[in-house]
Motif scaffolding. Sequence first.
Motif, PDB file in Angstrom:
ATOM      1  N   TRP A 116       0.858  -1.179   0.000  1.00 29.04           N
ATOM      2  CA  TRP A 116       0.000   0.000   0.000  1.00 29.04           C
ATOM      3  C   TRP A 116       0.896   1.232   0.000  1.00 29.04           C
ATOM      4  CZ3 TRP A 116      -0.402  -4.303   2.870  1.00 29.04           C
ATOM      5  CH2 TRP A 116      -1.592  -5.035   2.823  1.00 29.04           C
ATOM      6  N   ALA A 117       0.383   2.325  -0.537  1.00 29.50           N
ATOM      7  CA  ALA A 117       1.122   3.585  -0.541  1.00 29.50           C
ATOM      8  C   ALA A 117       0.181   4.712  -0.166  1.00 29.50           C
ATOM      9  CB  ALA A 117       1.729   3.844  -1.917  1.00 29.50           C
ATOM     10  N   VAL A 129       5.033   3.802   2.578  1.00 27.23           N
ATOM     11  CA  VAL A 129       4.758   2.535   1.908  1.00 27.23           C
ATOM     12  C   VAL A 129       4.698   1.426   2.952  1.00 27.23           C
ATOM     13  CG1 VAL A 129       5.594   0.830   0.243  1.00 27.23           C
ATOM     14  CG2 VAL A 129       5.873   3.263  -0.231  1.00 27.23           C
ATOM     15  N   ALA A 130       3.752   0.505   2.787  1.00 29.98           N
ATOM     16  CA  ALA A 130       3.672  -0.711   3.598  1.00 29.98           C
ATOM     17  C   ALA A 130       3.765  -1.888   2.637  1.00 29.98           C
ATOM     18  CB  ALA A 130       2.359  -0.766   4.378  1.00 29.98           C
ATOM     19  N   PHE A 131       4.563  -2.897   2.998  1.00 27.65           N
ATOM     20  CA  PHE A 131       4.708  -4.024   2.076  1.00 27.65           C
ATOM     21  C   PHE A 131       5.060  -5.308   2.817  1.00 27.65           C
ATOM     22  CE2 PHE A 131       8.868  -2.104   2.516  1.00 27.65           C
ATOM     23  CZ  PHE A 131       9.763  -3.167   2.538  1.00 27.65           C
ATOM     24  N   VAL A 164       0.448 -11.902   4.175  1.00 30.00           N
ATOM     25  CA  VAL A 164       1.712 -11.260   4.558  1.00 30.00           C
ATOM     26  C   VAL A 164       2.247 -11.934   5.813  1.00 30.00           C
ATOM     27  CG1 VAL A 164       2.756  -9.144   5.430  1.00 30.00           C
ATOM     28  CG2 VAL A 164       1.167  -9.027   3.507  1.00 30.00           C
ATOM     29  N   ASP A 165       3.466 -12.454   5.715  1.00 34.94           N
ATOM     30  CA  ASP A 165       4.103 -13.038   6.894  1.00 34.94           C
ATOM     31  C   ASP A 165       4.642 -11.958   7.820  1.00 34.94           C
ATOM     32  OD1 ASP A 165       3.630 -15.620   5.978  1.00 34.94           O
ATOM     33  OD2 ASP A 165       5.526 -15.696   4.883  1.00 34.94           O
ATOM     34  N   TRP A 166       5.208 -10.915   7.206  1.00 32.37           N
ATOM     35  CA  TRP A 166       5.797  -9.831   7.998  1.00 32.37           C
ATOM     36  C   TRP A 166       5.519  -8.519   7.287  1.00 32.37           C
ATOM     37  CZ3 TRP A 166       8.666 -10.935  12.492  1.00 32.37           C
ATOM     38  CH2 TRP A 166       9.164  -9.796  13.157  1.00 32.37           C
ATOM     39  N   LEU A 167       4.987  -7.552   7.989  1.00 35.30           N
ATOM     40  CA  LEU A 167       4.615  -6.268   7.395  1.00 35.30           C
ATOM     41  C   LEU A 167       5.652  -5.210   7.752  1.00 35.30           C
ATOM     42  CD1 LEU A 167       2.397  -4.686   5.832  1.00 35.30           C
ATOM     43  CD2 LEU A 167       1.448  -4.091   8.076  1.00 35.30           C
ATOM     44  N   LEU A 180      -1.887   0.965  10.513  1.00 35.68           N
ATOM     45  CA  LEU A 180      -3.225   0.579  10.944  1.00 35.68           C
ATOM     46  C   LEU A 180      -4.132   0.279   9.746  1.00 35.68           C
ATOM     47  CD1 LEU A 180      -3.734   3.155  13.837  1.00 35.68           C
ATOM     48  CD2 LEU A 180      -2.933   0.787  13.986  1.00 35.68           C
ATOM     49  N   TYR A 181      -3.972   1.057   8.686  1.00 34.26           N
ATOM     50  CA  TYR A 181      -4.779   0.839   7.482  1.00 34.26           C
ATOM     51  C   TYR A 181      -4.468  -0.518   6.863  1.00 34.26           C
ATOM     52  CZ  TYR A 181      -6.757   1.723   2.840  1.00 34.26           C
ATOM     53  OH  TYR A 181      -7.491   1.642   1.679  1.00 34.26           O
ATOM     54  N   ALA A 182      -3.162  -0.835   6.715  1.00 35.98           N
ATOM     55  CA  ALA A 182      -2.756  -2.099   6.098  1.00 35.98           C
ATOM     56  C   ALA A 182      -3.193  -3.288   6.938  1.00 35.98           C
ATOM     57  CB  ALA A 182      -1.248  -2.110   5.885  1.00 35.98           C
ATOM     58  N   LEU A 183      -3.048  -3.197   8.255  1.00 38.95           N
ATOM     59  CA  LEU A 183      -3.457  -4.306   9.125  1.00 38.95           C
ATOM     60  C   LEU A 183      -4.958  -4.571   9.016  1.00 38.95           C
ATOM     61  CD1 LEU A 183      -1.343  -3.576  12.341  1.00 38.95           C
ATOM     62  CD2 LEU A 183      -1.041  -5.484  10.751  1.00 38.95           C
TER      63      LEU A 183
END
Length: 263
Positions: free
Chosen positions: A33-34, A40-42, A52-55, A67-70
């Motif tokens: 996500w951007a 950036v979250a990846f 996703v194993d690790w964010l 928080l958005y990505a989770l």
Amino acid sequence: MRRLESGIELSATAAADHLLSSSIEPHEHTVAWASTDGSVAFGGSDEGPGLVDWLTVIGPGASELLLYALAELPSRPEGISVPRGTDLGGIRLGEYEQWDQMVRGSEVGTLALVPGEERVVAMTTSPAGDGEIIELLTRANPTHSVHPGDAGIEVWARVRDSAGVLVGCGAYCRRIGGAGWLGSVATLPSARGQSIGVAVSAWLTRRSLAARDQLCALHHWHPNHPARRIYRRLGYTTTHRMMSGKWPGEGKNASGTSGHGIG
């Protein structure tokens, strides 16, 4: 905030970010996500698309994007990596660890020979040699980032003493996208104080220069002032100051930058 559809789009979105460019392969499956501020979250997983194993989250808006990505993920990752000082918004982690990324860009230029570098040679891959490396890493660097047989390793450097005992090692690894990185640099405790780590790191960095990598990266635990001094001497600068943690009760922590652990 928007969802990115591929590793290629992720690389293009944050092409100038050294942690990102040294952590992912542009063509591998990545969930990302951007946000408009450049954050950036990846992450990714071998377990299936969208997982996703690790964010890992980077950028000035890391707290909000985390928080958005989770909330978007179908299941909780094993852990997270964020810039140190990020407001976790009430998220509680188990024991967390702090680490820094350092990078040597191609613009830094030549690297002077360091004392002891003449002792460093490439280690021929063999079951016996791999066993020696694993034994050394177990004793000298239990949190090592790579071990023999891992993908991306191009060469192991090694130093032996006068009796033929392996006393120092390290790996030069390379991403498809053009980033080199150093992993599992270690010196046998009884051989410390001989600048073996400096010599191995210089030799590995020279391999990156010869390969014309866009950059060469490494991670080290924080605080670790001796390591920082060594790498600054070799032309590396700190680009990211991070912390990583797992959820409470999920075991010992580890750096989660796409399998790119602490050197």
